[in-house]
Design a protein around this motif. Structure first.
Motif, PDB file in Angstrom:
ATOM      1  N   GLU A  50       0.827  -1.203   0.000  1.00  0.00           N
ATOM      2  CA  GLU A  50       0.000   0.000   0.000  1.00  0.00           C
ATOM      3  C   GLU A  50       0.861   1.251   0.000  1.00  0.00           C
ATOM      4  O   GLU A  50       1.756   1.399   0.818  1.00  0.00           O
ATOM      5  N   ASP A  51       0.561   2.133  -0.926  1.00  0.00           N
ATOM      6  CA  ASP A  51       1.193   3.443  -0.961  1.00  0.00           C
ATOM      7  C   ASP A  51       0.525   4.275   0.136  1.00  0.00           C
ATOM      8  O   ASP A  51      -0.699   4.433   0.135  1.00  0.00           O
ATOM      9  N   PRO A  52       1.285   4.817   1.093  1.00  0.00           N
ATOM     10  CA  PRO A  52       0.680   5.576   2.198  1.00  0.00           C
ATOM     11  C   PRO A  52      -0.196   6.739   1.744  1.00  0.00           C
ATOM     12  O   PRO A  52      -1.109   7.135   2.450  1.00  0.00           O
ATOM     13  N   ARG A  53       0.050   7.270   0.556  1.00  0.00           N
ATOM     14  CA  ARG A  53      -0.786   8.372   0.058  1.00  0.00           C
ATOM     15  C   ARG A  53      -2.236   7.934  -0.147  1.00  0.00           C
ATOM     16  O   ARG A  53      -3.133   8.758  -0.188  1.00  0.00           O
ATOM     17  N   VAL A  77      -8.272   5.582  -4.248  1.00  0.00           N
ATOM     18  CA  VAL A  77      -9.083   4.891  -5.238  1.00  0.00           C
ATOM     19  C   VAL A  77      -8.360   4.786  -6.574  1.00  0.00           C
ATOM     20  O   VAL A  77      -7.390   5.498  -6.829  1.00  0.00           O
ATOM     21  N   ALA A  78      -8.855   3.903  -7.406  1.00  0.00           N
ATOM     22  CA  ALA A  78      -8.509   3.891  -8.829  1.00  0.00           C
ATOM     23  C   ALA A  78      -9.722   4.474  -9.542  1.00  0.00           C
ATOM     24  O   ALA A  78     -10.864   4.259  -9.124  1.00  0.00           O
ATOM     25  N   VAL A  79      -9.489   5.230 -10.589  1.00  0.00           N
ATOM     26  CA  VAL A  79     -10.573   5.919 -11.291  1.00  0.00           C
ATOM     27  C   VAL A  79     -10.577   5.525 -12.759  1.00  0.00           C
ATOM     28  O   VAL A  79      -9.713   4.787 -13.229  1.00  0.00           O
ATOM     29  N   GLY A  80     -11.536   6.087 -13.481  1.00  0.00           N
ATOM     30  CA  GLY A  80     -11.667   5.785 -14.900  1.00  0.00           C
ATOM     31  C   GLY A  80     -10.490   6.284 -15.704  1.00  0.00           C
ATOM     32  O   GLY A  80      -9.990   7.384 -15.489  1.00  0.00           O
ATOM     33  N   ASP A  81     -10.076   5.448 -16.641  1.00  0.00           N
ATOM     34  CA  ASP A  81      -9.092   5.848 -17.634  1.00  0.00           C
ATOM     35  C   ASP A  81      -9.644   7.099 -18.320  1.00  0.00           C
ATOM     36  O   ASP A  81     -10.860   7.271 -18.432  1.00  0.00           O
ATOM     37  N   GLU A  82      -8.772   7.962 -18.792  1.00  0.00           N
ATOM     38  CA  GLU A  82      -9.201   9.237 -19.372  1.00  0.00           C
ATOM     39  C   GLU A  82     -10.302   9.057 -20.415  1.00  0.00           C
ATOM     40  O   GLU A  82     -11.252   9.831 -20.472  1.00  0.00           O
ATOM     41  N   ALA A  83     -10.221   8.021 -21.213  1.00  0.00           N
ATOM     42  CA  ALA A  83     -11.216   7.805 -22.265  1.00  0.00           C
ATOM     43  C   ALA A  83     -12.573   7.397 -21.704  1.00  0.00           C
ATOM     44  O   ALA A  83     -13.591   7.554 -22.370  1.00  0.00           O
ATOM     45  N   GLU A 113      -3.324  -3.566  -6.566  1.00  0.00           N
ATOM     46  CA  GLU A 113      -2.113  -2.866  -7.004  1.00  0.00           C
ATOM     47  C   GLU A 113      -2.426  -1.680  -7.914  1.00  0.00           C
ATOM     48  O   GLU A 113      -1.561  -0.835  -8.167  1.00  0.00           O
ATOM     49  N   LYS A 114      -3.654  -1.570  -8.394  1.00  0.00           N
ATOM     50  CA  LYS A 114      -4.020  -0.475  -9.304  1.00  0.00           C
ATOM     51  C   LYS A 114      -4.620   0.734  -8.586  1.00  0.00           C
ATOM     52  O   LYS A 114      -4.948   1.726  -9.227  1.00  0.00           O
ATOM     53  N   ILE A 115      -4.747   0.663  -7.257  1.00  0.00           N
ATOM     54  CA  ILE A 115      -5.242   1.826  -6.510  1.00  0.00           C
ATOM     55  C   ILE A 115      -4.245   2.974  -6.704  1.00  0.00           C
ATOM     56  O   ILE A 115      -3.037   2.799  -6.606  1.00  0.00           O
ATOM     57  N   GLY A 116      -4.787   4.149  -6.996  1.00  0.00           N
ATOM     58  CA  GLY A 116      -3.947   5.315  -7.255  1.00  0.00           C
ATOM     59  C   GLY A 116      -3.741   5.595  -8.737  1.00  0.00           C
ATOM     60  O   GLY A 116      -3.098   6.573  -9.091  1.00  0.00           O
ATOM     61  N   PHE A 117      -4.335   4.763  -9.593  1.00  0.00           N
ATOM     62  CA  PHE A 117      -4.154   4.924 -11.033  1.00  0.00           C
ATOM     63  C   PHE A 117      -5.497   5.158 -11.732  1.00  0.00           C
ATOM     64  O   PHE A 117      -6.551   4.892 -11.179  1.00  0.00           O
ATOM     65  N   ALA A 118      -5.424   5.643 -12.979  1.00  0.00           N
ATOM     66  CA  ALA A 118      -6.609   5.803 -13.835  1.00  0.00           C
ATOM     67  C   ALA A 118      -6.633   4.605 -14.778  1.00  0.00           C
ATOM     68  O   ALA A 118      -5.963   4.602 -15.796  1.00  0.00           O
ATOM     69  N   VAL A 119      -7.382   3.591 -14.391  1.00  0.00           N
ATOM     70  CA  VAL A 119      -7.313   2.323 -15.135  1.00  0.00           C
ATOM     71  C   VAL A 119      -8.675   1.697 -15.426  1.00  0.00           C
ATOM     72  O   VAL A 119      -8.753   0.771 -16.222  1.00  0.00           O
TER      73      VAL A 119
END
Length: 195
Positions: free
Chosen positions: A45-48, A88-94, A161-167
């Protein structure tokens, strides 16, 4: 007197800034939750992107959920100008989505039936029964605009592992322990703002 290097000084400032954050304890989980979550690979986990009680950065009313897609944070606004922050992980830009909705339904270990648009993009995706291999994870909060299902969800994940990314394809993904915590705290009809 020796001067500190800029990178070291910045690191120290960030560490001290983190002192304003107060960790929020994990919720109690059922034996099924514990068993199924143990089957999902863990990620460092990334502390952020941890779960913290912080000063409210949103200005919204207590009980409101606010998702900051740029910062990859979800905030549950609390009384006394506080908020619980979750990574959180959020939607890819598209596929990103923003707007205001309400939680119309909540589900534990929900089944997943990908929408037609997703099946068209990725023919390999298919219906998946609730459980550790399901992309919705431990809980799902279904977002509606009025009586219309947006097809977007706040949900757990089998890819922490994808938390924190737009995926994602627009949904808001959380670590399973975090989505259980949020699920336990909010009722149906909770207002959700995605910025």
């Amino acid at each position: 007197m020796r001067l500190l290097s800029l990178p070291l000084l910045l690191a120290m400032m960030m560490a001290l800034g983190g002192c304003n954050y107060k960790g929020v304890p994990d919720p109690q989980v059922s034996s099924r939750d514990a068993e199924w979550m143990a089957q999902i690979p863990t990620a460092e986990e990334d502390p952020r992107f941890g779960r913290y009680l912080i000063d409210d950065p949103t200005g919204e009313a207590p009980g409101t959920i606010v998702v900051d897609t740029k910062e990859r944070q979800l905030y549950l606004v609390q009384p006394n100008r506080k908020a619980i922050q979750y990574g959180v992980a959020v939607g890819d830009e598209a596929y990103g989505w923003t707007g205001t909705s309400t939680i119309a339904r909540k589900a534990e270990w929900p089944d997943w039936n990908p929408p037609a648009e997703m099946k068209a993009r990725w023919p390999h995706v298919q219906y998946t029964k609730g459980g550790p291999s399901n992309p919705l994870g431990a809980r799902a909060l279904y977002l509606y605009e009025g009586n219309k299902d947006t097809l977007y969800r706040i949900h757990g994940t089998n890819e922490p592992e994808k938390i924190g990314f737009a995926v994602s394809s627009g949904c808001i993904r959380m670590r399973n322990i975090d989505v259980i915590d949020l699920y336990n705290r909010v009722p149906v009809n909770t207002k959700v703002i995605v910025r």
